[in-house]
Design an enzyme around this catalytic site. Structure first.
Site, mmCIF file in Angstrom:
data_model
loop_
_atom_site.group_PDB
_atom_site.id
_atom_site.type_symbol
_atom_site.label_atom_id
_atom_site.label_comp_id
_atom_site.label_asym_id
_atom_site.label_seq_id
_atom_site.Cartn_x
_atom_site.Cartn_y
_atom_site.Cartn_z
ATOM 1 N N PRO A 12 0.817 -1.210 0.000
ATOM 2 C CA PRO A 12 0.000 0.000 0.000
ATOM 3 C C PRO A 12 0.851 1.261 0.000
ATOM 4 O O PRO A 12 2.089 1.198 0.090
ATOM 5 C CB PRO A 12 -0.785 -0.123 1.312
ATOM 6 C CG PRO A 12 0.175 -0.823 2.226
ATOM 7 C CD PRO A 12 0.885 -1.822 1.338
ATOM 8 N N SER A 15 4.298 2.279 2.458
ATOM 9 C CA SER A 15 4.906 1.041 2.961
ATOM 10 C C SER A 15 6.400 0.967 2.669
ATOM 11 O O SER A 15 7.055 0.002 3.066
ATOM 12 C CB SER A 15 4.193 -0.188 2.369
ATOM 13 O OG SER A 15 4.287 -0.193 0.953
ATOM 14 N N SER A 18 9.138 2.630 -2.724
ATOM 15 C CA SER A 18 10.146 3.423 -3.446
ATOM 16 C C SER A 18 11.479 3.401 -2.712
ATOM 17 O O SER A 18 12.539 3.323 -3.341
ATOM 18 C CB SER A 18 9.671 4.864 -3.622
ATOM 19 O OG SER A 18 8.484 4.910 -4.379
ATOM 20 N N GLU A 83 6.314 3.266 -9.294
ATOM 21 C CA GLU A 83 4.899 3.469 -9.643
ATOM 22 C C GLU A 83 4.519 2.617 -10.856
ATOM 23 O O GLU A 83 3.842 3.069 -11.782
ATOM 24 C CB GLU A 83 4.580 4.953 -9.901
ATOM 25 C CG GLU A 83 4.877 5.871 -8.729
ATOM 26 C CD GLU A 83 3.939 5.707 -7.533
ATOM 27 O OE1 GLU A 83 2.983 4.900 -7.616
ATOM 28 O OE2 GLU A 83 4.171 6.370 -6.515
ATOM 29 N N CYS A 141 -5.118 3.261 13.712
ATOM 30 C CA CYS A 141 -4.963 2.470 14.944
ATOM 31 C C CYS A 141 -3.533 1.992 15.176
ATOM 32 O O CYS A 141 -3.254 1.365 16.192
ATOM 33 C CB CYS A 141 -5.915 1.284 14.940
ATOM 34 S SG CYS A 141 -5.407 -0.045 13.811
ATOM 35 N N ILE A 157 -9.374 6.575 -10.612
ATOM 36 C CA ILE A 157 -8.316 5.698 -10.095
ATOM 37 C C ILE A 157 -6.980 6.426 -10.027
ATOM 38 O O ILE A 157 -6.304 6.390 -9.006
ATOM 39 C CB ILE A 157 -8.182 4.414 -10.962
ATOM 40 C CG1 ILE A 157 -9.470 3.587 -10.874
ATOM 41 C CG2 ILE A 157 -6.982 3.584 -10.520
ATOM 42 C CD1 ILE A 157 -9.839 3.107 -9.497
ATOM 43 N N GLU A 158 -6.569 7.080 -11.124
ATOM 44 C CA GLU A 158 -5.241 7.700 -11.150
ATOM 45 C C GLU A 158 -5.293 9.125 -10.609
ATOM 46 O O GLU A 158 -5.388 10.087 -11.348
ATOM 47 C CB GLU A 158 -4.653 7.692 -12.563
ATOM 48 C CG GLU A 158 -3.210 8.165 -12.575
ATOM 49 C CD GLU A 158 -2.616 8.241 -13.968
ATOM 50 O OE1 GLU A 158 -1.953 9.246 -14.258
ATOM 51 O OE2 GLU A 158 -2.808 7.303 -14.763
#
EC number: 2.7.1.21
Length: 177
Positions: A12, A15, A18, A83, A141, A157-158
């Site tokens: 995700p 995370s 890169s 990406e 959390c 989406i993009e």
């Protein structure tokens, strides 16, 4: 065997994909490999080059289609792609480069903010010699987070953005919000 292969780094937002891509490319540079990185040119959040969310910068070619940089990368033996989910020709490009003996390292989201797959990235999995799924920390959390959640109501989406537009969340926080 010609030594070419594909390494896929998925997970995700936030995370460290890169960052891990840059780390791997730097390892090959230290070993005297000729390396190049490619970033999606529509991602201009922080400026030119490949940027991590914590503002580390790495030199990169820019493209919207990987076939457009074929001539520029012929002399390189390691190709890093950031990406990867945004490149429509990612599967064909990676397979071709690996078959030509190049090491290809791809960092990409595996799912959208709606938890739908980026199919081109999923199509890379059976072609890859190494697949790593990273997790982030849930920004609600603080547990392990495997999903990206968009803030706001935009459904396209993009939409390229950072912490101002997305959060990494765990399953419970994704469902609860």
């Amino acid at each position: 065997m010609n030594g070419g292969h594909i390494q896929l780094i998925i997970g995700p937002m936030f995370s460290g994909k890169s960052t891990e891509l840059i780390r791997r490319v730097r390892r090959y540079q230290i070993a005297q490999y000729k390396c190049v990185t490619i970033k999606y040119s529509n991602d201009n959040r922080y400026g030119t080059g490949l940027w991590t969310h914590d503002k580390n910068n790495f030199e990169a070619l820019e493209a919207t289609k990987l076939c457009d940089v074929l001539e520029a990368i012929t002399d390189f033996s390691v190709i890093g792609i950031d990406e990867g989910q945004f490149f429509p020709d990612i599967v064909e490009f990676c397979e071709r480069m690996a078959n030509e003996g190049k090491i290809v390292i791809v960092a990409a989201l595996d799912g959208t903010f709606q938890r739908k797959p980026f199919n081109n990235i999923l199509d890379l999995i059976p072609l890859s010699e190494m697949v790593v799924k990273l997790t982030a920390v849930c920004m609600k959390c603080f547990k392990e987070a495997s999903f990206s959640k968009r803030l706001g109501t935009e459904t396209k989406i993009e939409i390229i953005g950072g912490i101002d537009m997305y959060q990494s969340v765990c399953r419970k926080c994704y469902i609860d919000s």
